[in-house]
Scaffold this motif. Sequence first.
Motif, PDB file in Angstrom:
ATOM      1  N   ALA A 135      40.129  60.218  38.547  1.00 44.39           N
ATOM      2  CA  ALA A 135      40.140  60.734  39.912  1.00 44.39           C
ATOM      3  C   ALA A 135      38.847  61.493  40.162  1.00 44.39           C
ATOM      4  O   ALA A 135      38.208  61.987  39.228  1.00 44.39           O
ATOM      5  N   ILE A 136      38.490  61.563  41.429  1.00 44.31           N
ATOM      6  CA  ILE A 136      37.298  62.292  41.859  1.00 44.31           C
ATOM      7  C   ILE A 136      37.558  62.823  43.262  1.00 44.31           C
ATOM      8  O   ILE A 136      38.365  62.252  44.004  1.00 44.31           O
ATOM      9  N   THR A 137      36.899  63.890  43.598  1.00 41.90           N
ATOM     10  CA  THR A 137      37.007  64.442  44.950  1.00 41.90           C
ATOM     11  C   THR A 137      35.659  64.314  45.653  1.00 41.90           C
ATOM     12  O   THR A 137      34.610  64.194  45.015  1.00 41.90           O
ATOM     13  N   VAL A 138      35.722  64.333  46.970  1.00 42.70           N
ATOM     14  CA  VAL A 138      34.524  64.372  47.803  1.00 42.70           C
ATOM     15  C   VAL A 138      34.634  65.566  48.734  1.00 42.70           C
ATOM     16  O   VAL A 138      35.727  66.114  48.932  1.00 42.70           O
ATOM     17  N   GLU A 139      33.527  65.965  49.269  1.00 41.46           N
ATOM     18  CA  GLU A 139      33.527  67.099  50.198  1.00 41.46           C
ATOM     19  C   GLU A 139      33.788  66.670  51.640  1.00 41.46           C
ATOM     20  O   GLU A 139      34.323  67.432  52.430  1.00 41.46           O
ATOM     21  N   ASN A 140      33.385  65.427  51.969  1.00 42.09           N
ATOM     22  CA  ASN A 140      33.478  64.963  53.354  1.00 42.09           C
ATOM     23  C   ASN A 140      34.044  63.554  53.406  1.00 42.09           C
ATOM     24  O   ASN A 140      33.848  62.758  52.493  1.00 42.09           O
ATOM     25  N   ASP A 141      34.700  63.247  54.510  1.00 41.31           N
ATOM     26  CA  ASP A 141      35.165  61.887  54.767  1.00 41.31           C
ATOM     27  C   ASP A 141      33.975  61.117  55.338  1.00 41.31           C
ATOM     28  O   ASP A 141      33.859  60.902  56.537  1.00 41.31           O
ATOM     29  N   ASN A 142      33.093  60.725  54.438  1.00 43.86           N
ATOM     30  CA  ASN A 142      31.840  60.084  54.801  1.00 43.86           C
ATOM     31  C   ASN A 142      31.706  58.810  53.977  1.00 43.86           C
ATOM     32  O   ASN A 142      31.843  58.854  52.735  1.00 43.86           O
ATOM     33  N   ARG A 143      31.449  57.712  54.632  1.00 46.90           N
ATOM     34  CA  ARG A 143      31.379  56.398  53.972  1.00 46.90           C
ATOM     35  C   ARG A 143      30.474  56.416  52.738  1.00 46.90           C
ATOM     36  O   ARG A 143      30.876  56.001  51.656  1.00 46.90           O
ATOM     37  N   GLU A 144      29.234  56.876  52.885  1.00 49.58           N
ATOM     38  CA  GLU A 144      28.275  56.868  51.780  1.00 49.58           C
ATOM     39  C   GLU A 144      28.717  57.785  50.645  1.00 49.58           C
ATOM     40  O   GLU A 144      28.579  57.440  49.468  1.00 49.58           O
ATOM     41  N   GLU A 145      29.255  58.948  50.983  1.00 48.70           N
ATOM     42  CA  GLU A 145      29.706  59.890  49.955  1.00 48.70           C
ATOM     43  C   GLU A 145      30.873  59.314  49.153  1.00 48.70           C
ATOM     44  O   GLU A 145      30.926  59.447  47.917  1.00 48.70           O
ATOM     45  N   SER A 204      44.012  54.907  45.089  1.00 48.96           N
ATOM     46  CA  SER A 204      44.680  55.614  46.178  1.00 48.96           C
ATOM     47  C   SER A 204      43.731  56.692  46.677  1.00 48.96           C
ATOM     48  O   SER A 204      42.883  57.181  45.931  1.00 48.96           O
ATOM     49  N   ALA A 205      43.868  57.011  47.938  1.00 47.20           N
ATOM     50  CA  ALA A 205      43.063  58.073  48.546  1.00 47.20           C
ATOM     51  C   ALA A 205      43.988  58.936  49.385  1.00 47.20           C
ATOM     52  O   ALA A 205      44.976  58.451  49.953  1.00 47.20           O
ATOM     53  N   THR A 206      43.675  60.213  49.445  1.00 46.01           N
ATOM     54  CA  THR A 206      44.476  61.118  50.265  1.00 46.01           C
ATOM     55  C   THR A 206      44.293  60.761  51.739  1.00 46.01           C
ATOM     56  O   THR A 206      43.305  60.119  52.119  1.00 46.01           O
ATOM     57  N   LYS A 207      45.251  61.174  52.561  1.00 41.45           N
ATOM     58  CA  LYS A 207      45.271  60.745  53.962  1.00 41.45           C
ATOM     59  C   LYS A 207      44.078  61.254  54.770  1.00 41.45           C
ATOM     60  O   LYS A 207      43.813  60.740  55.851  1.00 41.45           O
ATOM     61  N   ASP A 208      43.341  62.234  54.242  1.00 43.85           N
ATOM     62  CA  ASP A 208      42.180  62.756  54.959  1.00 43.85           C
ATOM     63  C   ASP A 208      40.904  61.948  54.693  1.00 43.85           C
ATOM     64  O   ASP A 208      39.834  62.309  55.156  1.00 43.85           O
ATOM     65  N   LEU A 209      41.032  60.841  53.947  1.00 38.59           N
ATOM     66  CA  LEU A 209      39.893  59.955  53.693  1.00 38.59           C
ATOM     67  C   LEU A 209      40.166  58.592  54.334  1.00 38.59           C
ATOM     68  O   LEU A 209      41.087  57.883  53.923  1.00 38.59           O
ATOM     69  N   SER A 210      39.382  58.251  55.335  1.00 34.48           N
ATOM     70  CA  SER A 210      39.615  56.992  56.050  1.00 34.48           C
ATOM     71  C   SER A 210      38.324  56.271  56.434  1.00 34.48           C
ATOM     72  O   SER A 210      38.363  55.312  57.191  1.00 34.48           O
ATOM     73  N   SER A 211      37.195  56.698  55.901  1.00 40.06           N
ATOM     74  CA  SER A 211      35.910  56.093  56.269  1.00 40.06           C
ATOM     75  C   SER A 211      35.650  54.748  55.613  1.00 40.06           C
ATOM     76  O   SER A 211      34.933  53.910  56.167  1.00 40.06           O
ATOM     77  N   VAL A 212      36.199  54.541  54.421  1.00 41.10           N
ATOM     78  CA  VAL A 212      35.948  53.307  53.689  1.00 41.10           C
ATOM     79  C   VAL A 212      37.023  53.144  52.611  1.00 41.10           C
ATOM     80  O   VAL A 212      37.545  54.137  52.100  1.00 41.10           O
ATOM     81  N   PHE A 213      37.338  51.901  52.294  1.00 44.04           N
ATOM     82  CA  PHE A 213      38.275  51.630  51.209  1.00 44.04           C
ATOM     83  C   PHE A 213      37.585  51.879  49.864  1.00 44.04           C
ATOM     84  O   PHE A 213      36.454  51.432  49.658  1.00 44.04           O
ATOM     85  N   PRO A 214      38.244  52.564  48.930  1.00 44.26           N
ATOM     86  CA  PRO A 214      37.649  52.711  47.599  1.00 44.26           C
ATOM     87  C   PRO A 214      37.330  51.362  46.949  1.00 44.26           C
ATOM     88  O   PRO A 214      36.325  51.226  46.244  1.00 44.26           O
ATOM     89  N   ALA A 215      38.152  50.357  47.188  1.00 41.15           N
ATOM     90  CA  ALA A 215      37.900  49.034  46.618  1.00 41.15           C
ATOM     91  C   ALA A 215      36.565  48.466  47.109  1.00 41.15           C
ATOM     92  O   ALA A 215      35.866  47.793  46.356  1.00 41.15           O
ATOM     93  N   PHE A 216      36.217  48.747  48.342  1.00 35.51           N
ATOM     94  CA  PHE A 216      34.908  48.299  48.854  1.00 35.51           C
ATOM     95  C   PHE A 216      33.796  48.904  48.020  1.00 35.51           C
ATOM     96  O   PHE A 216      32.825  48.226  47.676  1.00 35.51           O
ATOM     97  N   ALA A 217      33.933  50.158  47.672  1.00 40.74           N
ATOM     98  CA  ALA A 217      32.927  50.830  46.846  1.00 40.74           C
ATOM     99  C   ALA A 217      32.840  50.168  45.469  1.00 40.74           C
ATOM    100  O   ALA A 217      31.740  49.940  44.948  1.00 40.74           O
ATOM    101  N   ALA A 218      33.985  49.856  44.883  1.00 37.34           N
ATOM    102  CA  ALA A 218      33.997  49.214  43.568  1.00 37.34           C
ATOM    103  C   ALA A 218      33.269  47.873  43.608  1.00 37.34           C
ATOM    104  O   ALA A 218      32.557  47.515  42.667  1.00 37.34           O
ATOM    105  N   LYS A 230      43.086  67.941  48.421  1.00 40.41           N
ATOM    106  CA  LYS A 230      42.511  67.239  49.573  1.00 40.41           C
ATOM    107  C   LYS A 230      41.320  66.394  49.123  1.00 40.41           C
ATOM    108  O   LYS A 230      40.698  66.656  48.106  1.00 40.41           O
ATOM    109  N   LYS A 231      41.027  65.372  49.928  1.00 38.86           N
ATOM    110  CA  LYS A 231      39.843  64.512  49.745  1.00 38.86           C
ATOM    111  C   LYS A 231      39.697  64.021  48.306  1.00 38.86           C
ATOM    112  O   LYS A 231      38.664  64.166  47.671  1.00 38.86           O
TER     113      LYS A 231
END
Length: 120
Positions: free
Chosen positions: A7-17, A46-60, A84-85
Amino acid sequence: MQGIRGAITVENDNREEIIEAVKKLLINILEANDITAEDIGAALFSATKDLSSVFPAFAARQLPNWDLVPLFDAQQLYVENSMKKCIRVLLLVNTDKTQKEIKHIYLGRASQLRPDIAKA
């Protein structure tokens, strides 16, 4: 076959991040466990509900040799006052390693999810 969690967290719901965070998490898991994308039977994100900018699978899919790995995304169950996030992953891996030899990876604030592993 073994399961490897991370698992990892991000600070912002940002596609690039989010893309960079997922890539970082997966690279760390692969390196820590001496595996390649070809060893992975499936990856469940899985991603928390506050992350909706991009699918994690897309990143993979941005990583080398992940084009044939079966990937699945889901929204993490919402629990009041939970982290969160946060992006979580379960890799199902073809390996001869035992469960004790597997290294689960928790980065950022997600290390609080498994303090028993963070101390190890």
